[in-house]
Design an enzyme around this catalytic site. Structure first.
Site, PDB file in Angstrom:
ATOM      1  N   ARG A 109      -2.243   1.486  14.845  1.00  0.00           N
ATOM      2  CA  ARG A 109      -0.723   1.318  15.627  1.00  0.00           C
ATOM      3  C   ARG A 109      -2.315   0.994  16.977  1.00  0.00           C
ATOM      4  O   ARG A 109      -3.279   1.840  17.690  1.00  0.00           O
ATOM      5  CB  ARG A 109      -0.232   2.223  15.438  1.00  0.00           C
ATOM      6  CG  ARG A 109       0.734   2.041  14.541  1.00  0.00           C
ATOM      7  CD  ARG A 109       1.680   1.520  13.758  1.00  0.00           C
ATOM      8  NE  ARG A 109       2.271   1.014  12.821  1.00  0.00           N
ATOM      9  CZ  ARG A 109       1.916   0.916  11.564  1.00  0.00           C
ATOM     10  NH1 ARG A 109       0.668  -0.028  11.382  1.00  0.00           N
ATOM     11  NH2 ARG A 109       2.092   1.016  10.726  1.00  0.00           N
ATOM     12  N   ARG A 166       0.961  -1.227   0.028  1.00  0.00           N
ATOM     13  CA  ARG A 166       0.000  -0.296   0.569  1.00  0.00           C
ATOM     14  C   ARG A 166       1.436   1.092   0.221  1.00  0.00           C
ATOM     15  O   ARG A 166       2.200   0.729   0.509  1.00  0.00           O
ATOM     16  CB  ARG A 166      -0.945  -0.337   1.740  1.00  0.00           C
ATOM     17  CG  ARG A 166      -1.764   0.580   1.181  1.00  0.00           C
ATOM     18  CD  ARG A 166      -3.034  -0.028   2.972  1.00  0.00           C
ATOM     19  NE  ARG A 166      -2.501   0.606   3.596  1.00  0.00           N
ATOM     20  CZ  ARG A 166      -2.992   1.698   4.351  1.00  0.00           C
ATOM     21  NH1 ARG A 166      -3.767   1.915   3.908  1.00  0.00           N
ATOM     22  NH2 ARG A 166      -2.547   2.105   5.129  1.00  0.00           N
ATOM     23  N   LYS A 209       2.892  -9.465  11.120  1.00  0.00           N
ATOM     24  CA  LYS A 209       2.350  -8.974   9.669  1.00  0.00           C
ATOM     25  C   LYS A 209       2.833 -10.468   8.952  1.00  0.00           C
ATOM     26  O   LYS A 209       3.822 -10.747   8.697  1.00  0.00           O
ATOM     27  CB  LYS A 209       2.719  -8.454   9.520  1.00  0.00           C
ATOM     28  CG  LYS A 209       2.169  -7.756   7.521  1.00  0.00           C
ATOM     29  CD  LYS A 209       1.989  -6.666   7.475  1.00  0.00           C
ATOM     30  CE  LYS A 209       1.463  -6.358   6.362  1.00  0.00           C
ATOM     31  NZ  LYS A 209       2.000  -5.596   5.438  1.00  0.00           N
TER      32      LYS A 209
HETATM   33  P1  ATP Z   1      -0.501   0.311   7.485  1.00  0.00           P
HETATM   34  O1  ATP Z   1      -1.287  -0.285   5.989  1.00  0.00           O
HETATM   35  O2  ATP Z   1      -0.727  -0.126   9.150  1.00  0.00           O
HETATM   36  O3  ATP Z   1       0.315   1.324   6.760  1.00  0.00           O
HETATM   37  P2  ATP Z   1       1.717  -1.978   7.223  1.00  0.00           P
HETATM   38  O4  ATP Z   1       2.977  -1.656   7.677  1.00  0.00           O
HETATM   39  O5  ATP Z   1       0.981  -2.760   7.379  1.00  0.00           O
HETATM   40  O6  ATP Z   1       0.941  -0.477   7.741  1.00  0.00           O
HETATM   41  P3  ATP Z   1       1.406  -1.115   4.293  1.00  0.00           P
HETATM   42  O7  ATP Z   1       1.728  -0.603   2.691  1.00  0.00           O
HETATM   43  O8  ATP Z   1      -0.043  -2.267   4.992  1.00  0.00           O
HETATM   44  O9  ATP Z   1       1.973  -0.944   5.566  1.00  0.00           O
HETATM   45  O10 ATP Z   1       2.346  -2.562   3.992  1.00  0.00           O
HETATM   46  C1  ATP Z   1       4.204  -2.366   3.246  1.00  0.00           C
HETATM   47  C2  ATP Z   1       4.835  -2.951   4.600  1.00  0.00           C
HETATM   48  O11 ATP Z   1       4.951  -4.150   4.153  1.00  0.00           O
HETATM   49  C3  ATP Z   1       5.785  -2.433   3.941  1.00  0.00           C
HETATM   50  O12 ATP Z   1       6.215  -1.190   4.441  1.00  0.00           O
HETATM   51  C4  ATP Z   1       6.932  -3.280   5.125  1.00  0.00           C
HETATM   52  O13 ATP Z   1       7.131  -2.603   6.160  1.00  0.00           O
HETATM   53  C5  ATP Z   1       5.646  -4.756   5.213  1.00  0.00           C
HETATM   54  N1  ATP Z   1       6.439  -5.919   4.520  1.00  0.00           N
HETATM   55  C6  ATP Z   1       6.551  -5.874   3.636  1.00  0.00           C
HETATM   56  N2  ATP Z   1       6.984  -6.862   2.856  1.00  0.00           N
HETATM   57  C7  ATP Z   1       6.633  -7.781   4.713  1.00  0.00           C
HETATM   58  C8  ATP Z   1       6.543  -9.372   3.965  1.00  0.00           C
HETATM   59  N3  ATP Z   1       7.254 -10.654   3.720  1.00  0.00           N
HETATM   60  N4  ATP Z   1       5.540  -9.617   5.447  1.00  0.00           N
HETATM   61  C9  ATP Z   1       5.814  -8.671   7.053  1.00  0.00           C
HETATM   62  N5  ATP Z   1       5.616  -7.009   6.387  1.00  0.00           N
HETATM   63  C10 ATP Z   1       6.252  -6.333   4.698  1.00  0.00           C
HETATM   64  C1  BTN Z   2       0.326  -4.300   2.248  1.00  0.00           C
HETATM   65  O1  BTN Z   2       0.338  -5.285   2.699  1.00  0.00           O
HETATM   66  O2  BTN Z   2      -0.288  -2.857   2.106  1.00  0.00           O
HETATM   67  C2  BTN Z   2       0.428  -5.826   1.186  1.00  0.00           C
HETATM   68  C3  BTN Z   2       0.909  -6.261   0.738  1.00  0.00           C
HETATM   69  C4  BTN Z   2       0.294  -6.406  -0.778  1.00  0.00           C
HETATM   70  C5  BTN Z   2       1.855  -8.053  -1.207  1.00  0.00           C
HETATM   71  C6  BTN Z   2       1.332  -8.333  -2.811  1.00  0.00           C
HETATM   72  S1  BTN Z   2       2.522  -9.430  -2.985  1.00  0.00           S
HETATM   73  C7  BTN Z   2       1.117  -9.731  -5.370  1.00  0.00           C
HETATM   74  C8  BTN Z   2       0.967  -9.093  -5.041  1.00  0.00           C
HETATM   75  N1  BTN Z   2       1.970  -8.793  -5.916  1.00  0.00           N
HETATM   76  C9  BTN Z   2       1.924  -6.863  -5.384  1.00  0.00           C
HETATM   77  O3  BTN Z   2       3.120  -6.744  -5.842  1.00  0.00           O
HETATM   78  N2  BTN Z   2       2.233  -6.562  -4.795  1.00  0.00           N
HETATM   79  C10 BTN Z   2       0.738  -7.842  -4.274  1.00  0.00           C
END
Ligand code: ATP
Ligand code: BTN
Length: 263
Positions: free
Chosen positions: A261, A60, A129
């Protein structure tokens, strides 16, 4: 572990096999970007792209999704809905419900949801996560198209991430084969997306709240610029907006540019 075999997935999907058209890739930039390009060429609803490696996995708000080959599942599904875009609010929350149902069907414990798009693992008093959902919508004369991207960690990632990350292996005694995990997720997705298409998120809301990590708890909402707002998390509205009880009344928070959070 072998590359995902579409034939094996089809056989595990049983009567739903005809609903999905699956392509497995060794590598691509992002399964969602690849599916978006293919959708412009007119691939049908139900197309799924799964990749072992993504060189530019997206989260996101321009963030990255990091994954290592075979220690996770990264895939995207194309789905079409009739009617306007406004009917699709809450879709990423509905997808989260489908994911948690699937993981529970596989025997996972401690799996819960974080608004708006994360699946968490509640393990040893901590939240990590486990999966993220990225829904990208567009409209044309046929209705609305959703590219639903899902990244699920089977093993906890070794990469250093901003928030704790977990893996499905921590929620189960024995990790099932990736084909079984993907087939179970596609099965529950088909069910949930069908309900969502007819009745919207309102029909899934109670289940979402039951699985919500911080229902009734104190939370903080952090805006892009860093300012934060504290309140009691009352759950979500029929359109997926988060309901935050503050001294000034109940506020409806939309997912756009904020992060939730635990207080
Ligand atoms: P929010 O959605 O509350 O703003 P978030 O940290 O979950 O916070 P997202 O945009 O939903 O943010 O998810 C992307 C984030 O997920 C990345 O910035 C990274 O910190 C985290 N991330 C990336 N790869 C992984 C993974 N394989 N497992 C867990 N977290 C990951
Ligand atoms: C998030 O936590 O913000 C969303 C993560 C979504 C990751 C998946 S992996 C498969 C698909 N391809 C991408 O580039 N993103 C989603």
């Amino acid at each position: 572990m072998a590359l995902i075999d579409p034939v094996l997935i089809k056989s595990r999907l049983g009567p739903l096999a005809g609903r999905f058209d699956l392509d497995a890739l060794d590598e691509c930039d992002s399964t969602s970007s690849e599916l978006m390009r293919r959708s412009e060429r007119g691939v049908p609803a139900g197309t799924v792209i799964v990749a072992d490696r993504q060189s530019a996995g997206r989260g996101r708000r321009g963030r990255s999704w990091l994954s290592e080959a075979e220690s996770g599942l990264t895939f995207s599904l194309l789905w079409r809905f009739s009617g306007p875009l406004s009917r699709l609010s809450g879709l990423s929350l509905a997808v989260g419900v489908a994911l948690t149902r699937a993981l529970e069907n596989l025997g996972a414990v401690g799996v819960c949801l974080k608004w708006p798009n994360d699946v968490l693992l509640h393990h040893g008093g901590e939240y990590a996560k486990l999966a993220g959902v990225l829904v990208e919508l567009s409209t044309d004369r046929r209705g609305t198209q959703a590219i639903i991207g899902i990244g699920l960690n089977l093993q906890a990632p070794s990469a250093d991430l901003s928030l704790p990350a977990g893996g499905l292996s921590q929620a189960l005694h024995a990790l099932p084969d990736r084909h079984q995990v993907l087939a179970e997720i596609l099965t529950t997705l088909a069910e949930v997306l069908e309900t969502f298409a007819v009745d919207g998120f309102a029909a899934i809301k109670t289940d979402w709240q039951r699985r919500h990590a911080w229902q009734g708890q104190s939370v903080r909402i952090i805006a892009e610029q860093g300012e934060s707002q504290a309140g009691l998390c009352l759950g979500v509205d029929d359109d997926g907006a988060l309901l935050l009880e503050t001294p000034g009344g109940v506020e409806r928070i939309f997912s756009g540019d904020v992060s939730l959070r635990r207080a």
